[in-house]
Enzyme design. Structure first.
Site, mmCIF file in Angstrom:
data_model
loop_
_atom_site.group_PDB
_atom_site.id
_atom_site.type_symbol
_atom_site.label_atom_id
_atom_site.label_comp_id
_atom_site.label_asym_id
_atom_site.label_seq_id
_atom_site.Cartn_x
_atom_site.Cartn_y
_atom_site.Cartn_z
ATOM 1 N N LYS A 79 0.852 -1.201 0.000
ATOM 2 C CA LYS A 79 0.000 0.000 0.000
ATOM 3 C C LYS A 79 0.882 1.244 0.000
ATOM 4 O O LYS A 79 1.913 1.282 0.687
ATOM 5 C CB LYS A 79 -0.917 -0.024 1.234
ATOM 6 C CG LYS A 79 -1.981 1.056 1.253
ATOM 7 C CD LYS A 79 -2.901 0.943 2.478
ATOM 8 C CE LYS A 79 -4.012 1.983 2.459
ATOM 9 N NZ LYS A 79 -4.899 1.894 3.641
ATOM 10 N N SER A 160 -10.007 2.245 2.595
ATOM 11 C CA SER A 160 -9.022 2.918 1.770
ATOM 12 C C SER A 160 -8.043 1.977 1.070
ATOM 13 O O SER A 160 -7.420 2.383 0.091
ATOM 14 C CB SER A 160 -8.234 3.910 2.618
ATOM 15 O OG SER A 160 -7.408 3.253 3.551
ATOM 16 N N SER A 184 -10.445 0.068 6.920
ATOM 17 C CA SER A 184 -9.786 0.166 5.610
ATOM 18 C C SER A 184 -9.131 -1.116 5.097
ATOM 19 O O SER A 184 -8.718 -1.167 3.942
ATOM 20 C CB SER A 184 -8.733 1.278 5.628
ATOM 21 O OG SER A 184 -9.347 2.533 5.492
#
Lengths: 492, 95
Positions: A79, A160, A184
């Site tokens: 990420k 997210s 998330s």
């Protein structure tokens, strides 16, 4: 070669060890799959050479008869919130454009020590603020999943960690890192039919992870199976003196401890999570999930978490407050974007931040600044911290009656890109995920089935503090019984 | 409680965010919506409840008072939008 990308991490480990295929073949297969899937917008940066270099180390070690590191030759997606030395780290924001950290985050460093390579950086909502990946400066990630209605409309992978989730679902990474501040990891995992776990707050070091809300942020793995998540979590977790909230405890042996025999375990079903507005198929899946756990030997117990309805408003005071403080550092001086103002230093700050942050990030900075400002601090921030204490207390009481809690992961299946425009409606996506975040508890999403539109639905397991093992074991019991094998049909 | 355009302007200034009048006008109802919603916390009786700042109880550790991460000035400055003579450079603050 193409079938290499359909293997689990467990199978890749075995294949590399037995010589069925080389680590180089694994890296090459994934590098090719990543390059062929740009339509998904899942990766913001591709690092094929990194994956190949790690494969070379693994193949050399095997040829020399050395013992292989646990993740030797396994390439992962990272990420964009994790600092990676010399590689763009932007948190999905324009304001960090061109930032090349001179250091590596502890979590990605741990994965590298375990032998893993990196396929690239994964797209995400800007500063992890969002539930649909639509707030990213790079544009939204498109889910590999589509509705069965033949419309081919673009679906969100959630957020997210949307790039992370889409990458695993589309088989362009065997496993990835995510972060979870208020759902998330879990909501995108549910939206894309994969597995993801947020460990207890403090298990994974936050050092080198771009901060959103420091009292809530926690890293965790996302992968195809519960076992793969256990393997990755073991590699990511561990005490780190560089993070003052890191837990000084030995890393649990998650994989060795896996067992889907739940005899003697009590499954808490919180009555407050039964919400009328949630589609009937989600509540039906919840019931099915309980049947699966019962079949594994567990006993259901009704529990009460009385402050559940206050969790989201509490979160939307605490998280923006912490974010407004954390994001004060983006001032155009030390890294990232600078926009020259008209005259003064202050003009430069204001112009840089106005141009660098997107609308959702600005909204949260504004809320956070307001609730922390003179005259409002006690009414909002202190009040929210007190309610947070009550939410944590609810869980502490519930875990006297049960060992793990089962709920749906999200109140809906994935929605279409552009379909949810009201900020408050977007926040409600995390209604089931946020309470565990506020209490710092380990929680995971495992796929349970598909809805009538053909989109995945997830089941959510919340465990007691430090008890990732029971969460993983209950997840494994569901995985074995749900038999979830649906994959998105390749259109990209 | 609801916020006015003037308060939104004040908050934007505290947060160092340049904002057009149009943005301010858009944010007033948005912020009021969100603040109105979070105000339901007022229903909760929190008398005698200690505010929770950290979820996992632990003592803050002390470390040895010694530099462990120095000698990397140029590496750090490499990310600065403007660096001069080994420093971060900003617009002139003193006339």
């Amino acid at each position: 070669m193409s079938e290499i990308t359909s293997l689990t991490i467990t199978e890749l480990q075995a294949g590399i060890r037995t010589g069925e295929f080389s680590a180089r073949e694994v890296a090459e297969s994934y590098n090719a799959a990543v390059a062929a899937a740009r339509a998904l917008n899942a990766y913001t940066v591709e690092t094929p050479d990194d994956a190949l270099a790690c494969a070379k180390v693994a193949d050399k070690a095997r040829a020399a008869g050395e013992e292989l590191a646990p993740l030797a030759g396994i390439p992962l997606g990272i990420k964009d919130l994790f600092a990676t030395r010399g590689v763009d780290t932007t948190a999905g924001s324009r304001i960090l454009k061109g930032f090349h950290p001179p250091y590596e985050s502890t979590v990605t460093g741990n994965l590298r020590k375990a032998g893993a390579g990196m396929l690239g950086k994964l797209n995400m909502d800007e500063f992890a603020m969002g539930s649909s990946n639509e707030t990213s400066a790079y544009g939204p990630v498109i889910s590999p999943w589509r509705r069965k209605d033949g419309s081919n409309s673009a679906i969100t992978p959630g957020g997210s960690s949307g790039g992370s989730a889409a990458a695993v679902a589309a088989s362009i990474a065997p496993g990835v890192t995510g972060t979870d501040t208020g759902g998330s990891i879990r909501q995108p995992a549910a939206f894309t039919g994969i597995t993801g776990i947020k460990p207890t707050y403090g298990r994974c070091s936050r050092w080198g992870i771009v901060s959103f809300a420091s009292s809530l942020d926690q890293a965790g793995p996302m992968a195809r199976t519960v076992r793969d998540c256990a393997i990755l979590l073991e590699a990511m977790a561990g005490f780190d003196p560089k993070d003052s909230t890191s837990l000084d405890l030995p890393v649990p042996k998650c994989e060795a401890g896996l067992s889907s025999d739940l005899n003697g375990k009590r499954i808490g079903i919180p009555k407050e999570y039964r919400i009328d507005s949630v589609p009937a198929e989600i509540n039906a899946l919840w019931d099915r999930g309980l049947d699966w756990l019962r079949d594994a030997g567990a006993e259901p117990v009704e529990i009460s978490l009385p402050h559940t309805k206050y969790a989201l408003p509490t979160y939307y005071i605490i998280a923006p407050a912490e974010a407004s403080s954390n994001l004060a550092r983006y001032d155009g001086v030390r890294y990232g974007l600078r926009v020259e103002g008209e005259h003064t230093l202050n003009d430069m700050y204001e112009a840089t931040r106005a141009a660098g942050f997107g609308a959702e990030v600005k909204r949260r900075i504004m809320i956070g600044t307001y609730v922390l400002s003179a005259g409002f601090y006690d009414a909002y921030f202190t009040k929210a911290q007190k309610v947070r204490a009550l939410i944590k207390q609810d869980f502490a009481q519930a875990f006297r009656q049960c060992d793990v809690i089962l709920t749906p992961t999200a109140p809906s299946a994935a929605f279409g890109i552009g379909e949810t425009t009201d900020p408050l409606a977007m926040y409600l996506n995390d209604v089931f995920a946020v309470p565990a975040s506020l209490a710092g508890l380990p929680a995971m999403s495992v796929p349970g089935g598909l809805d009538a539109q053909g989109l995945p639905l997830g089941l959510h397991l919340i465990g007691n503090e430090l008890d990732e093992q029971t969460v993983l074991n209950a997840g494994l019991a569901i995985e074995e019984r749900a038999g979830f094998s649906a994959r998105p049909e390749k259109w990209w | 409680m609801s916020v006015s355009a003037e308060q939104v302007r004040h908050i934007a200034n505290l947060a160092r965010l340049a904002m057009s009048e149009e943005e301010i006008q858009r944010l007033v109802p948005e912020l009021n919506n969100i603040l109105g919603w979070v105000e339901q916390l007022g229903e909760v009786n929190t008398d005698g409840v200690e505010p929770l700042a950290t979820v996992v109880e632990q003592k803050l550790r002390l470390r040895e008072d010694k530099v462990t991460d120095g000698d990397c000035r140029d590496e750090v400055l490499a990310n600065a939008p403007v660096a001069e003579h080994g420093f971060f450079a900003v617009p002139k603050v003193i006339e």
